[in-house]
Every structure is written in C-alpha cells, then in structure tokens.
Design an enzyme around this catalytic site. Structure first.
Site, PDB file in Angstrom:
ATOM      1  N   GLY A  31       1.888  -8.164  -0.880  1.00 14.63           N
ATOM      2  CA  GLY A  31       1.997  -7.061  -2.402  1.00 14.63           C
ATOM      3  C   GLY A  31       1.220  -7.292  -3.149  1.00 14.63           C
TER       4      GLY A  31
ATOM      5  CG  HIS B 275      -6.168  -0.510   8.083  1.00 18.09           C
ATOM      6  ND1 HIS B 275      -5.169  -1.326   7.513  1.00 18.09           N
ATOM      7  CD2 HIS B 275      -5.308   0.049   9.429  1.00 18.09           C
ATOM      8  CE1 HIS B 275      -4.262  -1.458   7.906  1.00 18.09           C
ATOM      9  NE2 HIS B 275      -4.045  -0.478   9.003  1.00 18.09           N
TER      10      HIS B 275
ATOM     11  CE1 TYR C  83       3.351  -3.022  11.768  1.00 21.95           C
ATOM     12  CE2 TYR C  83       2.558  -1.211  13.262  1.00 21.95           C
ATOM     13  CZ  TYR C  83       3.138  -2.006  12.282  1.00 21.95           C
ATOM     14  OH  TYR C  83       3.437  -0.908  11.406  1.00 21.95           O
TER      15      TYR C  83
ATOM     16  CG  ASP D 202       6.125  -6.924  -3.102  1.00 22.99           C
ATOM     17  OD1 ASP D 202       6.037  -5.646  -2.180  1.00 22.99           O
ATOM     18  OD2 ASP D 202       5.218  -7.295  -2.125  1.00 22.99           O
TER      19      ASP D 202
ATOM     20  CE1 TYR E 184      -3.021   3.068   0.432  1.00 24.87           C
ATOM     21  CE2 TYR E 184      -2.930   2.703   2.734  1.00 24.87           C
ATOM     22  CZ  TYR E 184      -3.255   3.619   1.954  1.00 24.87           C
ATOM     23  OH  TYR E 184      -3.608   4.309   2.007  1.00 24.87           O
TER      24      TYR E 184
HETATM   25  N1  UDP Z   1     -12.440   0.602  14.241  1.00 22.77           N
HETATM   26  C1  UDP Z   1     -13.380   0.850  14.420  1.00 22.77           C
HETATM   27  N2  UDP Z   1     -13.959   0.013  13.806  1.00 22.77           N
HETATM   28  C2  UDP Z   1     -13.060  -0.588  12.708  1.00 22.77           C
HETATM   29  C3  UDP Z   1     -11.821  -0.661  12.510  1.00 22.77           C
HETATM   30  C4  UDP Z   1     -11.223   0.801  13.425  1.00 22.77           C
HETATM   31  O1  UDP Z   1     -14.409   1.334  15.329  1.00 22.77           O
HETATM   32  O2  UDP Z   1     -14.209  -1.335  12.195  1.00 22.77           O
HETATM   33  C5  UDP Z   1     -11.372   1.849  15.513  1.00 22.77           C
HETATM   34  C6  UDP Z   1      -9.989   1.394  15.615  1.00 22.77           C
HETATM   35  O3  UDP Z   1     -10.684   0.654  17.540  1.00 22.77           O
HETATM   36  C7  UDP Z   1      -9.711   2.573  16.065  1.00 22.77           C
HETATM   37  C8  UDP Z   1      -9.771   3.743  14.956  1.00 22.77           C
HETATM   38  O4  UDP Z   1     -10.829   3.155  13.965  1.00 22.77           O
HETATM   39  O5  UDP Z   1      -9.532   3.584  17.307  1.00 22.77           O
HETATM   40  C9  UDP Z   1      -8.463   3.512  13.623  1.00 22.77           C
HETATM   41  O6  UDP Z   1      -8.258   1.692  13.706  1.00 22.77           O
HETATM   42  P1  UDP Z   1      -7.066   0.999  12.498  1.00 22.77           P
HETATM   43  O7  UDP Z   1      -7.831  -0.238  12.446  1.00 22.77           O
HETATM   44  O8  UDP Z   1      -8.230   1.632  10.688  1.00 22.77           O
HETATM   45  O9  UDP Z   1      -6.054   1.809  12.461  1.00 22.77           O
HETATM   46  P2  UDP Z   1      -5.011   1.622  14.072  1.00 22.77           P
HETATM   47  O10 UDP Z   1      -5.850   3.225  15.393  1.00 22.77           O
HETATM   48  O11 UDP Z   1      -5.974   0.483  14.611  1.00 22.77           O
HETATM   49  O12 UDP Z   1      -3.593   2.106  13.567  1.00 22.77           O
END
Ligand code: UDP
Length: 329
Positions: free
Chosen positions: A36, A189, A141, A31, A11
């Site tokens: 990917g 995400h 991670y 890669d 990405y």
């Molecule tokens: N989140 C959510 N519902 C989802 C996926 C993510 O409420 O289905 C929330 C998650 O708890 C965080 C924010 O959205 O507070 C961003 O999450 P993401 O996984 O995109 O990125 P991270 O913050 O983990 O890097």
C-alpha cells in the site's frame, strides 16, 4: 461508530475509503504499507500502520477505536507470485485472517466484508459464472481466498459473526478525480501495462496467447471499475448492519472483452498506436471469465455506473498519465 478498513492504503482499499468518506462514514485504516501507499490514504481517515498478523496491534485498535464493522483488503494478490512463494500467501492471507478473526471474536466485532476473487472458481464450468458454481482454484492465491471464505463460514457458525464475501472479477480504472489509482510494483495487470506504452515506459504490449477458443483467440475478461467495486462494499456494510445473513456475491459487469479489444480501446483513448506482439500463454489463465452479478444487483441493490470500457480506460489513463511513477514523486 467507525468502519475499519484493513489494507485501506492499497488499490481497491483506498478507493473504497474515498467512497466511504463521501457517504459520510467515519473511517479508520490499518495497513502494513508492504504494497500500500501512504499517499493513497484519505486525509480524513485515521491511519494506523500495522500488520493483521500482529494480534496485539489489532486488539489495541479495537479497544481504542469504536469499530462497528470491518472491511478486509489486507492480503497479497499476485497469481504468479503465489505460485512461486505459496507460503507467503498462506502466511499473510490465511494466517493473517485467522489472527484477525480471533481478535474480532474476542473484541465483540461481528460484521466483516471481505475481498475475494473470481480466482476461487478456477476453470469455469459455464459462463456467466454464478456464485453457486464449482470452486476449484488453479493457483495458490485463489486457494487462500477460498480458504479464507471457509474460515469465515465456520467462525460465523460458532461465534455469530456475519460476513459478506465479494468475488471481484478484473478490477481496473481509477478515481474520477485522478487523485488515486492503481500503482503496483512490479505491474502485472493488463490495463496499466498497456498504458505504460503511451507513457513511454515500454515499447510494446505482449499478448499472452492468441490461440484460445474465443472470437479473436485472446483471453476474455470482465473488467469492472474500482469505484463500482468500492460502492458494493458500502452496500455490503449496510446489508450486514440491517441484520441480514452472511452471503457471497460476484462483482463484474457481465460483459467480456478480449485482450485485443482492450488494447484497441486504449489506442482510441490515448491516441497512441500501442504496438502489440503475440507472446506465449501465461500459465493458469482460463480462456473466458465473465461474472453473473445478478445476485449482487438483486440483493444488495448494486448498480455499476462506470460500465463502459472506454470510461474505465479514460479514468485509468488520467491517473497514469499524471502519475507515471505511481505514488512516487
Ligand atoms: N495479459 C496480457 N498481457 C499482459 C498482461 C495481461 O495479455 O501483459 C492478459 C492476461 O493473460 C489475461 C488478461 O490480460 O487474459 C487480464 O490479465 P490481468 O493480469 O490484468 O488480470 P487477471 O485476469 O489475471 O486477473
């Protein structure tokens, strides 16, 4: 002289390759295509399929190509997965980087830009987060990324290699052309998950907790456009080429949005109701993560250009609407 982009089919890697090529750089990609996509590889880049844990592969690459600097994205990056399969993260992220550094040192390659993460901080001491703040990751991670940063530090002291570590906050959005974008399987995400609703791939979004100490009870994150991240890598390569010392920079917009605000913005952009339901908290989620990127602005001259959440979601929507299955036909 070429820039070698490890993980250039992923990405953030693929978006960085697009910007590098636009800025006139000669680009080589390696890669293993584990996460990917061949379709994300820019047609003007020279592509090699291989794994960074394979030293012979790397040694040959450094001998065959005239590499000036390396940008390293080749890592696993899912927080949840890293908690159930930590050794996978130690193997690919940490061991992979060790093999890479060995090969770089032996082949006289002395500049590397590295993708790190806000997950190196863990629960923040204060907001906005500064590079000098405490680093105490709350997941494997983040721990492996922090260990990779430390490996760079000690190897640079011993062998004179210089590095820039870029700690990203929440990478999102897609290339303005709509040609490449985010395509994870399974998707975890927030923004791509929200957009699966108007794309008729899910009925509703789950909000992971609404009892945090934030303005509407949902988590706050700093969402940064992938093209702005890509530009920071180019600036970091130039910074190292100019002979500057190793350094660490945060990359975010310095503005936080709650999960509910992100969903509301996606409703506006897509014109879809996007139903949302409150679900349990996700383990390990800090309530608020917002970057101070003053250091990157001052030292690298970085200036995020796609800093409105609406524009970020518009570019993501352009990509997901036209590629509901990601790169799959
Ligand atoms: N989140 C959510 N519902 C989802 C996926 C993510 O409420 O289905 C929330 C998650 O708890 C965080 C924010 O959205 O507070 C961003 O999450 P993401 O996984 O995109 O990125 P991270 O913050 O983990 O890097």
């Amino acid at each position: 002289m070429a820039v070698l982009v490890l993980g250039g089919a992923g990405y953030i890697g693929s978006h960085t390759v697009y910007e590098l090529i636009d800025s006139g750089e000669d680009v080589v990609i390696a890669d293993n295509l584990q996460t990917g996509h061949l379709e994300a590889v820019h047609p003007k880049a020279r592509f090699y399929k291989g794994d960074i844990r394979d030293k012979e592969f790397l040694d040959k690459l450094f001998k065959d190509e005239n590499i000036d600097s390396v940008i390293h994205f080749a890592a696993n990056s899912l927080v949840g997965e890293s908690m159930v399969d930590p050794l996978k993260y130690y193997d690919n992220n940490l061991y992979g980087t060790m093999v890479l550094l060995k090969s770089m040192v032996e082949n006289g390659i002395d500049k590397i830009v590295f993708s790190s993460t806000a997950a190196t901080y863990g629960e923040p001491e204060s907001i906005p987060i500064l590079e000098s703040d405490r680093t105490e990751p709350t997941n494997t991670y983040g721990e492996t990324k922090l260990s990779m940063e430390k490996m760079f530090k000690w190897v640079s002291k011993a062998h004179g290699l210089r590095y820039v570590s870029l700690r990203y906050f929440n990478a999102c959005g897609a290339h303005i052309s709509g040609e490449i974008g985010e395509a994870h399987n399974p998707e975890s995400h927030l923004i791509p998950i929200i957009l699966q609703v108007p794309n008729e791939q899910r009925k509703e979004v789950g909000i992971f907790g609404d009892d945090y100490n934030t303005k509407d009870g949902t988590c706050v994150r700093d969402y940064i456009h992938v093209t702005d991240l890509a530009q920071a890598h180019i600036l970091a390569v130039k910074y190292l080429r100019a002979g500057n010392e190793s350094n660490i920079f945060n990359l975010g917009n310095g503005v936080g949005f709650t999960v509910k605000e992100v969903i509301e913005c996606a409703r506006k952009v897509t014109g879809h109701k996007i139903p949302a339901v409150i679900s349990p908290r996700r383990a390990g989620d800090p309530a608020v993560l917002i970057a101070s990127s003053e250091k990157a602005k001052k030292i690298l001259g970085w200036k995020p250009e796609h800093d409105s959440l609406e524009e970020i979601i518009e570019t993501a929507w352009k990509w997901h609407k036209n590629h509901p299955k990601g790169f799959q036909k």
